[in-house]
Scaffold this active site. Structure first.
Site, PDB file in Angstrom:
ATOM      1  N   THR A  13     -44.648  -1.794 -50.372  1.00 40.89           N
ATOM      2  CA  THR A  13     -43.411  -1.067 -50.666  1.00 40.89           C
ATOM      3  C   THR A  13     -43.622   0.448 -50.631  1.00 40.89           C
ATOM      4  OG1 THR A  13     -43.032  -2.872 -52.183  1.00 40.89           O
ATOM      5  CG2 THR A  13     -41.543  -1.023 -52.366  1.00 40.89           C
ATOM      6  N   VAL A  14     -44.676   0.916 -51.315  1.00 36.67           N
ATOM      7  CA  VAL A  14     -44.875   2.374 -51.394  1.00 36.67           C
ATOM      8  C   VAL A  14     -45.283   2.928 -50.028  1.00 36.67           C
ATOM      9  CG1 VAL A  14     -46.184   4.214 -52.509  1.00 36.67           C
ATOM     10  CG2 VAL A  14     -45.434   2.248 -53.853  1.00 36.67           C
ATOM     11  N   GLY A 135     -45.121   7.393 -61.502  1.00 32.36           N
ATOM     12  CA  GLY A 135     -44.359   7.331 -60.244  1.00 32.36           C
ATOM     13  C   GLY A 135     -43.999   8.714 -59.722  1.00 32.36           C
ATOM     14  N   ILE A 137     -42.763  11.258 -61.283  1.00 26.33           N
ATOM     15  CA  ILE A 137     -42.864  12.385 -62.234  1.00 26.33           C
ATOM     16  C   ILE A 137     -44.155  13.158 -61.921  1.00 26.33           C
ATOM     17  CG2 ILE A 137     -43.010  13.027 -64.673  1.00 26.33           C
ATOM     18  CD1 ILE A 137     -41.949  10.221 -65.382  1.00 26.33           C
ATOM     19  N   GLU A 191     -43.601  -8.660 -62.472  1.00 27.20           N
ATOM     20  CA  GLU A 191     -44.244  -9.566 -61.512  1.00 27.20           C
ATOM     21  C   GLU A 191     -44.088 -11.000 -62.015  1.00 27.20           C
ATOM     22  OE1 GLU A 191     -46.477  -8.377 -59.007  1.00 27.20           O
ATOM     23  OE2 GLU A 191     -46.321  -6.257 -59.551  1.00 27.20           O
ATOM     24  N   ASP A 202     -51.698  -2.029 -67.689  1.00 23.52           N
ATOM     25  CA  ASP A 202     -51.241  -0.989 -66.754  1.00 23.52           C
ATOM     26  C   ASP A 202     -51.115   0.354 -67.490  1.00 23.52           C
ATOM     27  OD1 ASP A 202     -49.706  -0.220 -64.136  1.00 23.52           O
ATOM     28  OD2 ASP A 202     -48.339   0.329 -65.749  1.00 23.52           O
ATOM     29  N   LYS A 206     -53.271   4.074 -66.946  1.00 21.89           N
ATOM     30  CA  LYS A 206     -52.619   5.381 -66.792  1.00 21.89           C
ATOM     31  C   LYS A 206     -53.071   6.343 -67.885  1.00 21.89           C
ATOM     32  CE  LYS A 206     -48.723   3.225 -64.431  1.00 21.89           C
ATOM     33  NZ  LYS A 206     -47.466   2.509 -64.605  1.00 21.89           N
ATOM     34  N   GLY A 304     -41.247   2.363 -58.316  1.00 21.34           N
ATOM     35  CA  GLY A 304     -40.233   2.228 -57.256  1.00 21.34           C
ATOM     36  C   GLY A 304     -40.711   2.887 -55.988  1.00 21.34           C
TER      37      GLY A 304
HETATM   38  N1  HSE Z   1     -45.690  -1.982 -63.108  1.00 21.48           N
HETATM   39  C1  HSE Z   1     -45.556  -0.577 -63.361  1.00 21.48           C
HETATM   40  C2  HSE Z   1     -44.365  -0.348 -64.282  1.00 21.48           C
HETATM   41  C3  HSE Z   1     -45.332   0.252 -62.131  1.00 21.48           C
HETATM   42  O1  HSE Z   1     -43.646  -1.280 -64.619  1.00 21.48           O
HETATM   43  O2  HSE Z   1     -44.180   0.794 -64.670  1.00 21.48           O
HETATM   44  C4  HSE Z   1     -46.582   0.532 -61.395  1.00 21.48           C
HETATM   45  O3  HSE Z   1     -47.441   1.319 -62.158  1.00 21.48           O
END
Ligand code: HSE
Length: 432
Positions: A13-14, A135, A137, A191, A202, A206, A304
């Protein structure tokens, strides 16, 4: 017009979003710059991808990443494969072949950042990773460049859109966790296997990236305390609301009094007045507190196709203009001079706590629980107990004043043994 050739590896996607920006005819890049990144080649193991893309004839399409990495006309490799393998090998190979690298791979950077950064330094190349956190930002650029004059005191925020969507749905529509998760899956946010998002993993990836950049230190990723939203009960959201709080999954990095660092991901009660309490749905927001700038907050779409592609292309422009290389070589955090520190143990964390007990409704229960809390130097700030129908157990909610988590857990281990306490006690941390 000068050009800088890009090899794109991984057309999910990206990747497709990045290609569409780079191939756009009246691109804002051409309007704004006299040196632009140009898409030279794409590598993807699925040949169907090529048909879907309608690529111009001068863009190479190969199914083996090595063909792009070894191509002398390509200056920068974009790794959008994700995961550890073969993404790590692709990046290492690209650096050895004299290419700069742009990646969105938060897991790889959180787990193997030091090794990858040293490899880049050794080969005089750069790694750019704006798309790995938040994303669209520009949080990496803000922490790395915009706030360079600051000693960063804390970075905390909502860095996972899926879990924020689930918590928002539970809060606004009064639906239980499993229903909100199913809806997130139906909408394409979560997912099929939602583990990485809902267990906070996740967010912890980050957080590791933000903390390294913000505090300029290296640490063992495995020491980050991580708790997701999978055990959040709807009743905790109601009680939090009654007490004036909103429940959010926060990634928190703080310098503590003794110059330790605290890194944790956990569902957190935030006062309803806090700006993060109003960040809803799939949106992300990150607060950075710096010695000179004070409190700041960056807000936007944390995931996204096009927001993430926007971040990848910003990195490509940095590489094309030569900024990425200069910054990467200059910053100690990417070098072997980066100090390695211990992360504070969760038992040392000091905060306020929300506790929900399930108790037998009879005289003396509150006295027993508060006695145990008092013996362990934990002071109670407020108590809620509502009547329930019938003779069953009742929820007893206690908010504490600031206490050390080790002491709280000791008290809870004593309280759990009381015959009037049933089921598991729920503990949630609070940020003011
Ligand atoms: N799965 C992550 C989210 C996006 O829901 O923010 C990708 O880092």
């Amino acid at each position: 017009m000068k050009t800088f050739n890009v090899g794109l590896i991984g057309m999910g996607t990206v990747g497709t979003g990045v290609a569409s920006i780079l191939l756009e005819k009246n691109s804002p890049l051409v309007e704004k710059l006299n040196c632009v990144p140009v898409l030279k080649g794409i590598a993807d193991s699925n040949p169907e991808v090529r048909k879907k893309l309608k690529l111009p004839s001068d863009v190479l399409f190969v199914n083996n990443a090595k063909e792009l990495i070894g191509n002398p006309d390509i200056h920068v490799i974009v790794e959008l494969v994700g995961g550890i393998h073969p993404a790590k090998e692709i990046i290492m190979d690209a650096l050895e072949n004299g290419k700069d690298v742009v990646t969105a791979n938060k897991m790889l950077l959180a787990l193997h950042g030091s090794e990858i950064f040293s490899k880049a330094q050794k080969h005089g190349k750069s790694i750019s990773f704006e798309a790995s956190v938040g994303g669209g930002i520009p949080i990496i650029a803000a922490v790395r460049d915009g706030f360079i004059a600051n000693r960063i005191e804390s970075i905390f925020g909502i860095v996972n859109g899926t879990t924020n969507y689930i918590l928002t749905k539970m809060t606004r529509e009064n639906v239980k966790y499993s229903d909100a998760l199913s809806e997130a899956q139906k909408m394409g946010y979560a997912e099929k296997d939602p583990t990485m998002d809902v267990e906070g993993i996740d967010s912890s990836h980050k957080l590791a990236i933000l903390a390294r950049l913000g505090f300029g230190v290296d640490f063992d990723y495995k020491q980050i305390y991580c708790e997701g939203i999978n055990n959040v009960d709807l009743s905790d959201i109601w009680y939090a609301h009654e007490l004036g709080y909103t429940l959010k999954l926060l990634a928190i990095a703080k310098r503590t009094a003794n110059n330790n660092i605290e890194l944790r991901v956990n569902p957190t009660l935030l006062t309803q007045e806090h700006p993060l309490s109003s960040v809803n749905g799939v949106f992300n927001a990150i607060c950075v507190n710096g010695s000179a700038v004070g409190e700041t907050m960056l807000y936007g779409r944390g995931a996204g196709q096009m927001p993430t592609a926007s971040a990848v292309v910003a990195d490509l422009v940095d590489v094309a203009l030569g900024r990425a290389g200069i910054t990467f070589a200059a910053m100690k955090t990417f070098s072997r001079h980066c100090e390695r520190v211990q992360i504070a143990d969760i038992l040392q964390v000091k905060t306020r706590y929300y506790l929900r007990f399930s108790v037998v409704d009879k005289p003396g229960v509150l006295a027993k629980i508060s006695g145990s809390l008092g013996d362990n130097e934990i002071s109670i700030a407020s108590v809620i107990q509502h009547k329930v129908k019938g003779d069953g157990n009742v929820p007893l909610v206690i908010m504490t004043h600031v206490a050390e988590e080790g002491k709280l857990r000791k008290a809870l281990s004593e309280i759990t043994k009381l015959d009037v306490v049933k089921d598991q006690t729920r503990l949630l941390r609070v940020e003011e």
